[in-house]
Scaffold this active site. Structure first.
Site, short mmCIF file in Angstrom:
data_model
loop_
_atom_site.label_atom_id
_atom_site.label_comp_id
_atom_site.label_asym_id
_atom_site.label_seq_id
_atom_site.Cartn_x
_atom_site.Cartn_y
_atom_site.Cartn_z
N LYS A 184 0.84 -1.21 0.00
CA LYS A 184 0.00 0.00 0.00
C LYS A 184 0.87 1.26 0.00
O LYS A 184 0.62 2.21 -0.74
CB LYS A 184 -0.91 -0.02 1.23
CG LYS A 184 -1.67 1.26 1.48
CD LYS A 184 -2.73 1.48 0.44
CE LYS A 184 -3.38 2.85 0.62
NZ LYS A 184 -4.29 3.16 -0.49
N CYS A 219 -4.12 9.96 1.31
CA CYS A 219 -3.22 8.85 0.99
C CYS A 219 -1.88 9.31 0.42
O CYS A 219 -0.85 9.17 1.07
CB CYS A 219 -3.91 7.90 0.01
SG CYS A 219 -5.27 7.01 0.75
#
Ligand SMILES: NC(=O)c1ccc[n+]([C@@H]2O[C@H](COP(=O)([O-])OP(=O)(O)OC[C@H]3O[C@@H](n4cnc5c(N)ncnc54)[C@H](O)[C@@H]3O)[C@@H](O)[C@H]2O)c1
Length: 400
Positions: A206, A260
């Site tokens: 991720k 993010c």
């Protein structure tokens, strides 16, 4: 694993709520837990508190059928999912795991043999092992008796429901049985491929996905500043360069925002200080691009003032961190707007996706079009496209 299980989702935000709703739509009983009473009440009334296409209908349907319920307290479940925030803290951008830890502590008393505990929050490498340690320290009788895994989320806000179902997932347990159990669970509602790995690799997957985007955007942002100095149209340049069959330069912008891409690369940099050189520099370039945009706007405003003998009214077009969403977290457009307001410029803030934002008065697009002298396009919202026609008082920072 079949549908006859109970699932608890900790955190009902942009990730937790759509995930909970999707699971519930498969006829699985889901308890959504959030620390904000208002969020819980909204969901229990069949409504939603975030903007996400198709989510309102899904939540309403799930709540009416009795498959989705929200609460501020936890209950016994078969599966516990964690989707709470993981921001960074301090000047060194250290990851702040306080929310993940507090959510884990909230479910500690409910855990039973055979349960599956999954972290979905974006997390620095080693977080899942740390939470496993916390669980086994507080509940030593559960050692090797529950399944613990990490499974990151990589959905695109605005298309979350589709991507939750269809994206591939990397799933990594703290041991093989945990990986397998977590895969069985995701198979109930994900049709994308499920890729088995270990927890550390899943965590890093991720982080590098977002760092990779950040580095590529930094390249485009650096080019945009070089081209400005070289008097070259960056948008035309990128279009031409991308005609090369193996070149794909991304679009520059006001900077990089969101929860993010603007955050996760720091989780690598803060842990691997010496090695993460490109990743750090990319973060710095993308942050610098936002300051550069502010300076550009100030210069244009000054030119206007010298010519017209009065301060211009500046329309800041867009506050969100990317087009057509209401999410303002880490938004460079918001940062630019706030900075101009703080420096006492006459600013109109236009954000068609948001009705209200603390301390910033929002102006309707129509009014702004009539009143403003200078238009700074910070976000490529669909509402703005027809208003941009390359006038000299229109600054295009977002690829309109
Ligand atoms: N938004 C995205 O597009 C996206 C994409 C991929 C991954 N992520 C990651 O997913 C995680 C969640 O992000 P988000 O965007 O959904 O955040 P969010 O801020 O929208 O939602 C988080 C929710 O968790 C709640 N919460 C906080 N502490 C809690 C606790 N102890 N127990 C229960 N609820 C608690 C908050 O009240 C909030 O409603 C983060 O780690 C983020 O990095 C987000």
């Amino acid at each position: 694993m079949d549908n006859n299980i109970k699932v608890t989702m900790m955190g009902l935000g942009y990730i937790g709520l759509p995930t909970a709703a999707l699971i519930a739509s498969k006829g699985i009983h889901v308890l959504g837990v959030d620390v904000q009473q208002q969020v819980v009440d909204t969901i229990n009334s069949g409504k939603i508190h975030i903007v996400e296409p198709a989510l309102d209908g899904l939540v309403k349907h799930d709540v009416e059928r009795g498959y989705l319920k929200a609460s501020i307290t936890t209950e016994k479940s078969d599966v516990f999912l964690i989707a709470v925030p993981t921001p960074f803290k301090g000047n060194n951008h250290e990851p702040d795991l306080a929310y993940v830890e507090s959510a884990t502590r909230m479910i500690l008393p409910q855990l039973e043999e055979g349960n599956l505990f999954i972290i979905e929050s974006t997390s620095p490498v080693g977080t899942t092992e740390k939470m496993a340690e916390l669980i086994f320290t507080e509940r030593p009788e559960l050692k090797d008796k529950i399944y613990i895994a990490y499974c990151p989320e990589r959905v695109l806000p605005g298309n979350v429901i589709y991507e939750l179902k269809n994206n591939d997932r990397a799933i990594g347990g703290i041991n093989e049985p945990s990986t397998n159990k977590a895969c069985e669970f995701y198979r109930l509602f994900v049709s994308g491929e499920l890729h088995k790995t270990n927890a550390r690799t899943a965590e890093m997957t991720k982080l590098v996905e977002n760092a990779s985007r950040d580095v590529q955007i930094a390249f485009a942002n650096e080019l945009s500043m070089i081209c400005d100095e070289a008097n070259i149209d960056i948008w035309e340049l990128i279009k031409l360069a991308n005609k090369h069959p193996r070149v794909n330069i991304l679009q520059p912008g006001t900077g990089v925002g969101g929860h993010c891409i603007a955050v996760d690369p720091w989780f690598i940099v803060s842990e691997f200080k010496e090695k993460a050189k490109i990743i750090r520099t990319a973060r710095e370039i993308n942050n610098y691009k936002t300051e550069w945009v502010i300076e550009k706007i100030k210069n244009i405003a000054l030119e206007f003032e010298i010519k017209e003998g009065r301060k211009p009214i500046i329309a800041c077009m867009g506050l969100a961190f990317k087009p057509d969403i209401d999410d303002l977290r880490e938004s460079p457009a918001l940062y630019v707007t706030k900075s101009l307001i703080n420096q006492k410029f006459n600013v109109l803030s236009i954000e068609p996706n948001v009705k209200y934002y603390k301390n910033i008065k929002l102006t309707a697009l129509n009014e702004a079009l009539e009143q403003a002298d200078i238009f700074v396009y910070l976000v490529k919202h669909k509402e703005f496209i027809h208003t941009y026609n390359k006038q000299s008082n229109q600054l295009n920072f977002c690829g309109l």
